[in-house]
Write an enzyme that holds these catalytic residues in place. Structure first.
Site, PDB file in Angstrom:
ATOM      1  N   GLU A  12      -0.152  -8.122   6.019  1.00 58.24           N
ATOM      2  CA  GLU A  12      -0.872  -8.035   4.754  1.00 58.24           C
ATOM      3  C   GLU A  12      -0.823  -6.595   4.297  1.00 58.24           C
ATOM      4  O   GLU A  12      -1.008  -5.679   5.095  1.00 58.24           O
ATOM      5  CB  GLU A  12      -2.326  -8.470   4.982  1.00 58.24           C
ATOM      6  CG  GLU A  12      -3.131  -8.490   3.720  1.00 58.24           C
ATOM      7  CD  GLU A  12      -4.437  -9.260   3.882  1.00 58.24           C
ATOM      8  OE1 GLU A  12      -4.748  -9.683   5.010  1.00 58.24           O
ATOM      9  OE2 GLU A  12      -5.126  -9.416   2.870  1.00 58.24           O
TER      10      GLU A  12
ATOM     11  N   GLY B  84       0.195  -7.820  -1.247  1.00 61.56           N
ATOM     12  CA  GLY B  84       0.130  -9.249  -0.973  1.00 61.56           C
ATOM     13  C   GLY B  84       0.026  -9.589   0.490  1.00 61.56           C
ATOM     14  O   GLY B  84      -0.177  -8.731   1.335  1.00 61.56           O
ATOM     15  N   VAL B  85       0.153 -10.887   0.763  1.00 59.97           N
ATOM     16  CA  VAL B  85       0.074 -11.396   2.131  1.00 59.97           C
ATOM     17  C   VAL B  85       1.413 -12.042   2.447  1.00 59.97           C
ATOM     18  O   VAL B  85       1.990 -12.721   1.606  1.00 59.97           O
ATOM     19  CB  VAL B  85      -1.033 -12.474   2.252  1.00 59.97           C
ATOM     20  CG1 VAL B  85      -1.262 -12.845   3.703  1.00 59.97           C
ATOM     21  CG2 VAL B  85      -2.321 -11.995   1.609  1.00 59.97           C
TER      22      VAL B  85
ATOM     23  N   LYS C  37       6.111 -14.213   0.835  1.00 63.39           N
ATOM     24  CA  LYS C  37       5.138 -13.193   0.407  1.00 63.39           C
ATOM     25  C   LYS C  37       4.400 -13.707  -0.821  1.00 63.39           C
ATOM     26  O   LYS C  37       5.031 -14.086  -1.812  1.00 63.39           O
ATOM     27  CB  LYS C  37       5.882 -11.903   0.075  1.00 63.39           C
ATOM     28  CG  LYS C  37       5.013 -10.746  -0.380  1.00 63.39           C
ATOM     29  CD  LYS C  37       5.860  -9.486  -0.395  1.00 63.39           C
ATOM     30  CE  LYS C  37       5.132  -8.288  -0.936  1.00 63.39           C
ATOM     31  NZ  LYS C  37       5.961  -7.075  -0.834  1.00 63.39           N
TER      32      LYS C  37
ATOM     33  N   ASP D 274       9.320   3.423  -1.208  1.00 67.80           N
ATOM     34  CA  ASP D 274       8.241   3.253  -0.229  1.00 67.80           C
ATOM     35  C   ASP D 274       8.813   3.044   1.173  1.00 67.80           C
ATOM     36  O   ASP D 274       8.355   2.182   1.913  1.00 67.80           O
ATOM     37  CB  ASP D 274       7.324   2.086  -0.624  1.00 67.80           C
ATOM     38  CG  ASP D 274       5.960   2.176   0.076  1.00 67.80           C
ATOM     39  OD1 ASP D 274       5.632   3.255   0.619  1.00 67.80           O
ATOM     40  OD2 ASP D 274       5.227   1.175   0.085  1.00 67.80           O
TER      41      ASP D 274
HETATM   42  N1  LIG Z   1      11.084 -10.911   5.864  1.00 68.67           N
HETATM   43  C1  LIG Z   1      10.109 -10.711   6.751  1.00 68.67           C
HETATM   44  N2  LIG Z   1      10.197 -11.182   8.015  1.00 68.67           N
HETATM   45  C2  LIG Z   1       9.202 -10.959   8.906  1.00 68.67           C
HETATM   46  N3  LIG Z   1       8.064 -10.286   8.651  1.00 68.67           N
HETATM   47  C3  LIG Z   1       7.921  -9.792   7.409  1.00 68.67           C
HETATM   48  C4  LIG Z   1       8.921  -9.984   6.394  1.00 68.67           C
HETATM   49  N4  LIG Z   1       8.514  -9.356   5.270  1.00 68.67           N
HETATM   50  C5  LIG Z   1       7.326  -8.813   5.563  1.00 68.67           C
HETATM   51  N5  LIG Z   1       6.945  -9.074   6.835  1.00 68.67           N
HETATM   52  C6  LIG Z   1       5.697  -8.634   7.494  1.00 68.67           C
HETATM   53  O1  LIG Z   1       4.666  -8.494   6.546  1.00 68.67           O
HETATM   54  C7  LIG Z   1       4.239  -7.131   6.442  1.00 68.67           C
HETATM   55  C8  LIG Z   1       3.873  -6.818   4.991  1.00 68.67           C
HETATM   56  O2  LIG Z   1       5.029  -7.033   4.165  1.00 68.67           O
HETATM   57  P1  LIG Z   1       5.276  -6.173   2.860  1.00 68.67           P
HETATM   58  O3  LIG Z   1       5.372  -4.732   3.282  1.00 68.67           O
HETATM   59  O4  LIG Z   1       6.430  -6.743   2.122  1.00 68.67           O
HETATM   60  O5  LIG Z   1       3.925  -6.438   2.067  1.00 68.67           O
HETATM   61  P2  LIG Z   1       3.085  -5.469   1.126  1.00 68.67           P
HETATM   62  O6  LIG Z   1       1.877  -6.225   0.710  1.00 68.67           O
HETATM   63  O7  LIG Z   1       3.962  -4.968   0.033  1.00 68.67           O
HETATM   64  O8  LIG Z   1       2.716  -4.305   2.123  1.00 68.67           O
HETATM   65  P3  LIG Z   1       2.319  -2.771   1.817  1.00 68.67           P
HETATM   66  O9  LIG Z   1       1.268  -2.757   0.792  1.00 68.67           O
HETATM   67  O10 LIG Z   1       1.831  -2.297   3.188  1.00 68.67           O
HETATM   68  O11 LIG Z   1       3.573  -2.062   1.417  1.00 68.67           O
HETATM   69  C9  LIG Z   1       5.405  -6.314   7.013  1.00 68.67           C
HETATM   70  O12 LIG Z   1       5.008  -5.052   7.516  1.00 68.67           O
HETATM   71  C10 LIG Z   1       5.883  -7.249   8.117  1.00 68.67           C
HETATM   72  O13 LIG Z   1       5.067  -7.136   9.260  1.00 68.67           O
END
Ligand SMILES: Nc1ncnc2c1ncn2[C@@H]1O[C@H](COP(=O)(O)OP(=O)(O)OP(=O)(O)O)[C@@H](O)[C@H]1O
Length: 305
Positions: A12, A16-17, A33, A132
């Site tokens: 998370e 998003g989650v 996501k 990022d």
């Molecule tokens: N394709 C994937 N396969 C496996 N795990 C994933 C994948 N994409 C994301 N994750 C898991 O989910 C977490 C959060 O994903 P992501 O960074 O895309 O979300 P975010 O909400 O944009 O996060 P942040 O605000 O921290 O940048 C990652 O650190 C990872 O642990």
């Protein structure tokens, strides 16, 4: 998104989650996501999704960049479906530290950096700035190979959509000096600085510049690599925070070498090139891959498993 059965939560973040999910049609495991609307109206949510999808689509097909499989919207949420990769590099590094395994060897760091730089060079070739890069946004697959993920802050650097860009990009510890100084006319060099920080972290087992505030961050950077390089940059005077007392303070020259005494000369050449304060002297990802650290005699660690 009814084609996907949601399984456990993977992570998370601010945007998003992310869930593990099963494609009901094929049984394949994917990562899904869900972009969180938090304060965003419908139009902004679609715009965020469109930007992330656009950048991911442009980067499709590279083994070091996470692959997008589908995207869509329902009444209140936006979704992105990606290949399922594995834990983040940040998680893997924390686990290694917990097990007392220490930092990566230089050979391992070189293998991992080759993959990250290769992915970055491809992404930059498509005019995508990630904005990022950090260990949380790098995933590790079952074979120990890396894939860059989370294109939520990325954007195209095409001439038609050029600067000014938003300065408050990139998580603080990985933020390039020109961003800390308020630049809105930066380029893909903000990604290669972040890759330099990641390389240092792989080798040291701890973040290189763990600043508590933006100004503390700038102080840490300048205390480590000096200010001479930055203040001699012709564009320096145009930076919004060029007048900051932090830039005027006398500092010793770079002590980066002292911090990595065991690193080979070829490895240090890449590290110091990625961590050049002046954006115009910083290595590009493609240039870094042409340095002797990578082009020296082929060794098993360089091959993608
Ligand atoms: N394709 C994937 N396969 C496996 N795990 C994933 C994948 N994409 C994301 N994750 C898991 O989910 C977490 C959060 O994903 P992501 O960074 O895309 O979300 P975010 O909400 O944009 O996060 P942040 O605000 O921290 O940048 C990652 O650190 C990872 O642990």
């Amino acid at each position: 998104m009814e084609n996907y059965e949601r399984l456990e939560k993977l992570g998370e973040g601010a945007a998003g989650v992310v869930y593990k999910a099963r494609d009901r049609r094929t049984g394949a495991i994917v990562a899904m996501k869900r972009l969180r609307p938090a304060g965003r109206n419908d139009g902004q949510l679609s715009e965020d999704l469109g930007r992330e999808v656009g950048c991911l689509m442009a980067c499709r097909g590279h083994p070091s960049l996470v692959e997008i499989r589908a995207a869509g919207r329902d009444a209140s949420n936006a979704f992105l479906v990606m290949e399922y990769v594995g834990p983040s590099l940040a998680q893997v590094m924390r686990e290694r530290a917990g097990l007392g395994r220490g930092p990566f060897t230089e050979a391992d760091a070189r293998r991992l950096m080759r993959q990250l730089l290769d992915g970055a060079a491809a992404m930059h070739g498509f005019a995508v700035m990630h904005r990022d890069l950090k260990p949380d946004n790098v995933l590790v697959d079952a074979h120990g190979n890396l894939k860059i993920c989370d294109f939520g802050l990325s954007r195209f650097a095409a001439p038609t959509t050029g600067a000014p860009y938003t300065a408050s990009m990139v998580t603080r510890w990985y933020r390039a000096p020109e961003l800390l100084l308020g630049s809105r006319e930066y380029d893909v060099g903000v990604d290669t600085w972040a890759l330099g920080c990641i390389m240092a972290e792989l080798l040291a087992g701890a973040p290189l510049f763990p600043g508590r505030t933006e100004m503390d961050q700038l102080n840490l950077v300048f205390d480590t690599v000096g200010t001479g390089d930055m203040t001699n940059w012709p564009s320096f005077v145009r930076l919004p925070r060029a007048g900051s007392p932090l830039c005027q303070r006398k500092r010793p020259p770079s002590r980066l070498r002292e911090m990595f005494p065991a690193l080979s000369a070829a490895g240090f050449d890449v590290l110091s090139g990625l961590l050049a304060c002046r954006p115009d002297r910083r290595l590009t990802a493609a240039d870094a891959l042409r340095r002797p650290w990578f082009t020296g005699a082929e060794s098993p660690d360089q091959a993608r498993r």
